[in-house]
Design a protein around this motif. Structure first.
Motif, PDB file in Angstrom:
ATOM      1  N   VAL A 180      38.711  44.178  32.987  1.00  0.00           N
ATOM      2  CA  VAL A 180      38.707  43.692  34.369  1.00  0.00           C
ATOM      3  C   VAL A 180      39.468  42.367  34.414  1.00  0.00           C
ATOM      4  O   VAL A 180      39.090  41.396  33.762  1.00  0.00           O
ATOM      5  CB  VAL A 180      37.255  43.518  34.882  1.00  0.00           C
ATOM      6  CG1 VAL A 180      37.263  43.060  36.334  1.00  0.00           C
ATOM      7  CG2 VAL A 180      36.485  44.828  34.736  1.00  0.00           C
ATOM      8  N   ASN A 181      40.533  42.361  35.177  1.00  0.00           N
ATOM      9  CA  ASN A 181      41.390  41.170  35.277  1.00  0.00           C
ATOM     10  C   ASN A 181      41.160  40.535  36.651  1.00  0.00           C
ATOM     11  O   ASN A 181      42.012  40.603  37.544  1.00  0.00           O
ATOM     12  CB  ASN A 181      42.857  41.572  35.089  1.00  0.00           C
ATOM     13  CG  ASN A 181      43.794  40.379  35.223  1.00  0.00           C
ATOM     14  OD1 ASN A 181      43.458  39.259  34.868  1.00  0.00           O
ATOM     15  ND2 ASN A 181      44.991  40.624  35.736  1.00  0.00           N
ATOM     16  N   ASP A 182      39.982  39.953  36.810  1.00  0.00           N
ATOM     17  CA  ASP A 182      39.632  39.416  38.133  1.00  0.00           C
ATOM     18  C   ASP A 182      39.489  37.901  38.128  1.00  0.00           C
ATOM     19  O   ASP A 182      39.040  37.309  39.107  1.00  0.00           O
ATOM     20  CB  ASP A 182      38.334  40.067  38.634  1.00  0.00           C
ATOM     21  CG  ASP A 182      37.160  39.851  37.683  1.00  0.00           C
ATOM     22  OD1 ASP A 182      37.377  39.328  36.561  1.00  0.00           O
ATOM     23  OD2 ASP A 182      36.031  40.205  38.062  1.00  0.00           O
ATOM     24  N   THR A 183      39.827  37.292  36.989  1.00  0.00           N
ATOM     25  CA  THR A 183      39.745  35.821  36.967  1.00  0.00           C
ATOM     26  C   THR A 183      41.119  35.277  36.574  1.00  0.00           C
ATOM     27  O   THR A 183      42.084  35.527  37.257  1.00  0.00           O
ATOM     28  CB  THR A 183      38.627  35.332  36.011  1.00  0.00           C
ATOM     29  OG1 THR A 183      38.886  35.854  34.700  1.00  0.00           O
ATOM     30  CG2 THR A 183      37.264  35.798  36.470  1.00  0.00           C
ATOM     31  N   VAL A 236      41.872  42.014  45.782  1.00  0.00           N
ATOM     32  CA  VAL A 236      42.686  41.190  44.876  1.00  0.00           C
ATOM     33  C   VAL A 236      44.038  41.853  44.640  1.00  0.00           C
ATOM     34  O   VAL A 236      45.079  41.193  44.633  1.00  0.00           O
ATOM     35  CB  VAL A 236      41.930  40.969  43.538  1.00  0.00           C
ATOM     36  CG1 VAL A 236      42.808  40.275  42.513  1.00  0.00           C
ATOM     37  CG2 VAL A 236      40.651  40.175  43.788  1.00  0.00           C
ATOM     38  N   ALA A 246      41.202  45.495  38.867  1.00  0.00           N
ATOM     39  CA  ALA A 246      40.838  44.313  39.660  1.00  0.00           C
ATOM     40  C   ALA A 246      40.355  44.844  41.001  1.00  0.00           C
ATOM     41  O   ALA A 246      40.727  45.958  41.408  1.00  0.00           O
ATOM     42  CB  ALA A 246      42.050  43.391  39.835  1.00  0.00           C
ATOM     43  N   PRO A 247      39.529  44.079  41.705  1.00  0.00           N
ATOM     44  CA  PRO A 247      39.036  44.557  43.007  1.00  0.00           C
ATOM     45  C   PRO A 247      40.179  44.832  43.977  1.00  0.00           C
ATOM     46  O   PRO A 247      41.235  44.184  43.915  1.00  0.00           O
ATOM     47  CB  PRO A 247      38.172  43.383  43.501  1.00  0.00           C
ATOM     48  CG  PRO A 247      37.806  42.622  42.263  1.00  0.00           C
ATOM     49  CD  PRO A 247      38.958  42.782  41.324  1.00  0.00           C
TER      50      PRO A 247
END
Ligand code: ATP
Ligand code: RI2
Length: 254
Positions: free
Chosen positions: A231-234, A196, A192-193
């Motif tokens: 990617v776990n960004d949502t 975040v 993740a970014p």
């Protein structure tokens, strides 16, 4: 094993992913691994092809060679390391994945952290208890990070031998050592970014700010070679869906 295509793509044969508990007991004198190293408790090749190097490949002391015959269990299962920076959502996604796929096995980690800390379902033990389990050969492998000791119970070998897909929440720095013990371990990295990660760790509140800063610095570690990325960004639900997709994707070259 759920997807025959993946199995074929990996060349997964009938030989072993891991080594037997009896072999592990040979290393009863091995100390807890130093920070950022990993130790297994077998002194033999995980492929059962004869005595191999001791499996302590970190900066720790070498383990004694096994005095047991180098016969690893014949395993058809898959061992999947789930790694990534603190706050990326490994525990969150693994919980969702297990809910969606109860046929999968999530290794229950033994950690020198109070069980009351919350988060994943782990077994909290004292440092002395950890040492005792290590001496008894109860870990498939273990590592140190963040000043804590983490052990993966050797019961995973039973699941692998039964052909199950075993997931574990692992450390990026421990992967080379784990691979030396389980050469076919697959790796999925959850990311993740950076911003975040910082927000999530602060909101989770499990660690002190100083420890959170140290964890965020480890976010800069390069992704492990050969890992599939999620990617776990949502939302967590989308993260779980992406993870299940990655689980069925062909492995990247490592
Ligand atoms: N997709 C998401 N959206 C919003 N919050 C999330 C998401 N994924 C995880 N979180 C939250 O972020 C925090 C960190 O997640 P989690 O504990 O799963 O991360 P982790 O990678 O296991 O971290 P660690 O390595 O420190 O144990 C938790 O509070 C969790 O609820
Ligand atoms: O930074 P790296 O070495 O990849 O990971 C270090 C360790 O920290 C995390 O555990 P937890 O947050 O303490 O439960 C990971 O799961 C791993 O065990």
């Amino acid at each position: 094993m759920t997807d025959p295509r993946w199995r074929a793509a990996n060349g997964r044969g009938a030989d072993g992913l891991g080594a037997g508990a009896a072999q592990r007991r040979a290393s009863a004198s091995s100390p807890v691994a130093p920070e950022s190293s990993v130790s297994g408790n077998t002194g033999t090749s995980a492929n059962g092809g004869g005595p191999g190097p001791a499996s302590d490949v970190g900066s720790g002391s070498a383990l004694p060679q096994s005095r047991f015959a180098p016969t690893a269990p014949r395993a058809n299962g898959r061992l999947v390391a789930v790694v990534g920076p603190s706050g990326a959502g490994k525990d969150t996604i693994l919980a969702g994945v297990l809910a969606a796929r109860p046929d999968l096995v999530l290794a229950r980690r033994v950690i020198t952290r109070p069980s009351s800390a919350g988060g994943e379902d782990f077994e909290g033990v004292t440092a002395a208890e950890f040492e005792t389990r290590l001496a008894l050969g109860l870990f498939a492998f273990h590592w140190r990070a963040h000043g804590l000791c983490y052990g993966i119970p050797c019961s995973i070998d039973v699941d692998l031998a039964a052909g199950r897909l075993v997931l574990f929440n692992g450390s990026r720095s421990a992967l080379p050592g784990i691979r030396a013990i389980y050469p076919r371990v697959e790796v999925i990295v959850i990311t993740a970014p950076a911003g975040v990660l910082a927000e999530r760790l602060a909101a989770r509140g499990r660690e002190r700010p100083r420890d959170i800063e140290a964890r965020l610095r480890r976010a800069l570690l390069p992704p492990p070679p050969g890992a599939r990325e999620v990617v776990n960004d949502t939302t967590p639900a989308l993260g779980v869906a992406r993870f299940l997709e990655a689980l069925n994707a062909p492995a990247a070259a490592g």
